[in-house]
Design a protein around this motif. Structure first.
Motif, PDB file in Angstrom:
ATOM      1  N   GLU A  43      25.091 -23.716  41.600  1.00  0.00           N
ATOM      2  CA  GLU A  43      23.724 -24.143  41.874  1.00  0.00           C
ATOM      3  C   GLU A  43      22.928 -22.941  42.370  1.00  0.00           C
ATOM      4  N   HIS A  44      21.863 -22.660  41.677  1.00  0.00           N
ATOM      5  CA  HIS A  44      20.984 -21.557  42.061  1.00  0.00           C
ATOM      6  C   HIS A  44      19.657 -22.168  42.488  1.00  0.00           C
ATOM      7  N   HIS A  45      19.226 -21.827  43.671  1.00  0.00           N
ATOM      8  CA  HIS A  45      17.959 -22.351  44.177  1.00  0.00           C
ATOM      9  C   HIS A  45      16.852 -21.372  43.783  1.00  0.00           C
ATOM     10  N   LEU A  46      16.131 -21.744  42.746  1.00  0.00           N
ATOM     11  CA  LEU A  46      15.082 -20.879  42.233  1.00  0.00           C
ATOM     12  C   LEU A  46      13.727 -21.378  42.709  1.00  0.00           C
ATOM     13  N   SER A  47      12.935 -20.447  43.183  1.00  0.00           N
ATOM     14  CA  SER A  47      11.575 -20.791  43.603  1.00  0.00           C
ATOM     15  C   SER A  47      10.680 -20.893  42.373  1.00  0.00           C
ATOM     16  N   GLU A  48       9.484 -21.367  42.568  1.00  0.00           N
ATOM     17  CA  GLU A  48       8.512 -21.416  41.471  1.00  0.00           C
ATOM     18  C   GLU A  48       8.256 -20.015  40.918  1.00  0.00           C
ATOM     19  N   ARG A  49       8.232 -19.044  41.816  1.00  0.00           N
ATOM     20  CA  ARG A  49       8.025 -17.658  41.387  1.00  0.00           C
ATOM     21  C   ARG A  49       9.204 -17.194  40.533  1.00  0.00           C
ATOM     22  N   ASP A  50      10.426 -17.549  40.936  1.00  0.00           N
ATOM     23  CA  ASP A  50      11.604 -17.200  40.148  1.00  0.00           C
ATOM     24  C   ASP A  50      11.527 -17.816  38.753  1.00  0.00           C
ATOM     25  N   LEU A  51      11.154 -19.084  38.689  1.00  0.00           N
ATOM     26  CA  LEU A  51      11.058 -19.765  37.402  1.00  0.00           C
ATOM     27  C   LEU A  51       9.991 -19.136  36.518  1.00  0.00           C
ATOM     28  N   LYS A  52       8.861 -18.773  37.118  1.00  0.00           N
ATOM     29  CA  LYS A  52       7.804 -18.118  36.358  1.00  0.00           C
ATOM     30  C   LYS A  52       8.304 -16.775  35.825  1.00  0.00           C
ATOM     31  N   GLY A  53       9.022 -16.054  36.663  1.00  0.00           N
ATOM     32  CA  GLY A  53       9.600 -14.782  36.228  1.00  0.00           C
ATOM     33  C   GLY A  53      10.595 -14.962  35.093  1.00  0.00           C
ATOM     34  N   LEU A  54      11.407 -16.016  35.169  1.00  0.00           N
ATOM     35  CA  LEU A  54      12.360 -16.294  34.094  1.00  0.00           C
ATOM     36  C   LEU A  54      11.641 -16.634  32.795  1.00  0.00           C
ATOM     37  N   HIS A  55      10.575 -17.411  32.892  1.00  0.00           N
ATOM     38  CA  HIS A  55       9.808 -17.745  31.689  1.00  0.00           C
ATOM     39  C   HIS A  55       9.257 -16.477  31.029  1.00  0.00           C
ATOM     40  N   HIS A  56       8.717 -15.574  31.838  1.00  0.00           N
ATOM     41  CA  HIS A  56       8.182 -14.318  31.303  1.00  0.00           C
ATOM     42  C   HIS A  56       9.297 -13.458  30.710  1.00  0.00           C
ATOM     43  N   ALA A  57      10.447 -13.436  31.371  1.00  0.00           N
ATOM     44  CA  ALA A  57      11.575 -12.642  30.872  1.00  0.00           C
ATOM     45  C   ALA A  57      12.048 -13.169  29.522  1.00  0.00           C
ATOM     46  N   ILE A  58      12.165 -14.476  29.403  1.00  0.00           N
ATOM     47  CA  ILE A  58      12.614 -15.072  28.147  1.00  0.00           C
ATOM     48  C   ILE A  58      11.619 -14.773  27.028  1.00  0.00           C
ATOM     49  N   LYS A  59      10.335 -14.887  27.310  1.00  0.00           N
ATOM     50  CA  LYS A  59       9.314 -14.597  26.302  1.00  0.00           C
ATOM     51  C   LYS A  59       9.360 -13.126  25.906  1.00  0.00           C
ATOM     52  N   ALA A  60       9.514 -12.240  26.866  1.00  0.00           N
ATOM     53  CA  ALA A  60       9.573 -10.808  26.566  1.00  0.00           C
ATOM     54  C   ALA A  60      10.802 -10.478  25.717  1.00  0.00           C
ATOM     55  N   ILE A  61      11.940 -11.075  26.044  1.00  0.00           N
ATOM     56  CA  ILE A  61      13.151 -10.841  25.258  1.00  0.00           C
ATOM     57  C   ILE A  61      12.978 -11.394  23.846  1.00  0.00           C
ATOM     58  N   SER A  62      12.388 -12.557  23.736  1.00  0.00           N
ATOM     59  CA  SER A  62      12.129 -13.153  22.424  1.00  0.00           C
ATOM     60  C   SER A  62      11.235 -12.246  21.580  1.00  0.00           C
ATOM     61  N   ASP A  63      10.163 -11.755  22.174  1.00  0.00           N
ATOM     62  CA  ASP A  63       9.246 -10.876  21.453  1.00  0.00           C
ATOM     63  C   ASP A  63       9.941  -9.578  21.037  1.00  0.00           C
ATOM     64  N   LEU A  64      10.754  -9.010  21.928  1.00  0.00           N
ATOM     65  CA  LEU A  64      11.482  -7.786  21.626  1.00  0.00           C
ATOM     66  C   LEU A  64      12.427  -7.999  20.450  1.00  0.00           C
ATOM     67  N   MET A  65      13.153  -9.106  20.471  1.00  0.00           N
ATOM     68  CA  MET A  65      14.100  -9.378  19.392  1.00  0.00           C
ATOM     69  C   MET A  65      13.364  -9.587  18.070  1.00  0.00           C
ATOM     70  N   GLN A  66      12.233 -10.288  18.108  1.00  0.00           N
ATOM     71  CA  GLN A  66      11.466 -10.509  16.893  1.00  0.00           C
ATOM     72  C   GLN A  66      10.937  -9.191  16.337  1.00  0.00           C
ATOM     73  N   CYS A  67      10.379  -8.360  17.192  1.00  0.00           N
ATOM     74  CA  CYS A  67       9.846  -7.062  16.746  1.00  0.00           C
ATOM     75  C   CYS A  67      10.960  -6.180  16.187  1.00  0.00           C
ATOM     76  N   SER A  68      12.092  -6.166  16.853  1.00  0.00           N
ATOM     77  CA  SER A  68      13.221  -5.361  16.387  1.00  0.00           C
ATOM     78  C   SER A  68      13.697  -5.836  15.021  1.00  0.00           C
ATOM     79  N   ALA A  69      13.808  -7.136  14.851  1.00  0.00           N
ATOM     80  CA  ALA A  69      14.252  -7.679  13.570  1.00  0.00           C
ATOM     81  C   ALA A  69      13.274  -7.336  12.458  1.00  0.00           C
ATOM     82  N   MET A  70      11.993  -7.504  12.718  1.00  0.00           N
ATOM     83  CA  MET A  70      10.986  -7.226  11.693  1.00  0.00           C
ATOM     84  C   MET A  70      10.974  -5.742  11.321  1.00  0.00           C
ATOM     85  N   GLU A  71      11.118  -4.876  12.324  1.00  0.00           N
ATOM     86  CA  GLU A  71      11.151  -3.441  12.056  1.00  0.00           C
ATOM     87  C   GLU A  71      12.388  -3.081  11.240  1.00  0.00           C
ATOM     88  N   LEU A  72      13.517  -3.660  11.583  1.00  0.00           N
ATOM     89  CA  LEU A  72      14.751  -3.386  10.857  1.00  0.00           C
ATOM     90  C   LEU A  72      14.658  -3.883   9.416  1.00  0.00           C
TER      91      LEU A  72
END
Length: 76
Positions: free
Chosen positions: A35-64
């Motif tokens: 059990e990890h007690h995540l604050s609202e700020r933590d959750l917001k940070g996770l959402h941004h991290a997931i979106k950034a990773i998704s965008d990075l993977m998409q850009c990398s795939a398209m470039e490749l």
């Protein structure tokens, strides 16, 4: 090292890093069974991290894909 090998190595590193990041995020969201007690700020940070990773993977795939098409067209 050929241009394709250098680019494949770069993208491979990016994808491997993204896989580690996604694994960590999964654990923070409870996949590890703890059990990890995540604050609202933590959750917001996770959402941004997931979106950034998704965008990075998409850009990398398209470039490749683009580079593979160029190499394929030169080989013909």
């Amino acid at each position: 090292m050929s241009a394709f090998a250098r680019i494949a190595d770069l993208h491979g590193d990016r994808l491997l890093t993204a896989s580690y990041a996604l694994g960590t995020i999964a654990d923070l969201l409870g996949y590890d069974g703890l059990e990890h007690h995540l604050s609202e700020r933590d959750l917001k940070g996770l959402h941004h991290a997931i979106k950034a990773i998704s965008d990075l993977m998409q850009c990398s795939a398209m470039e490749l894909y683009g580079i593979a098409e160029k190499i394929d067209s030169k080989a013909k």
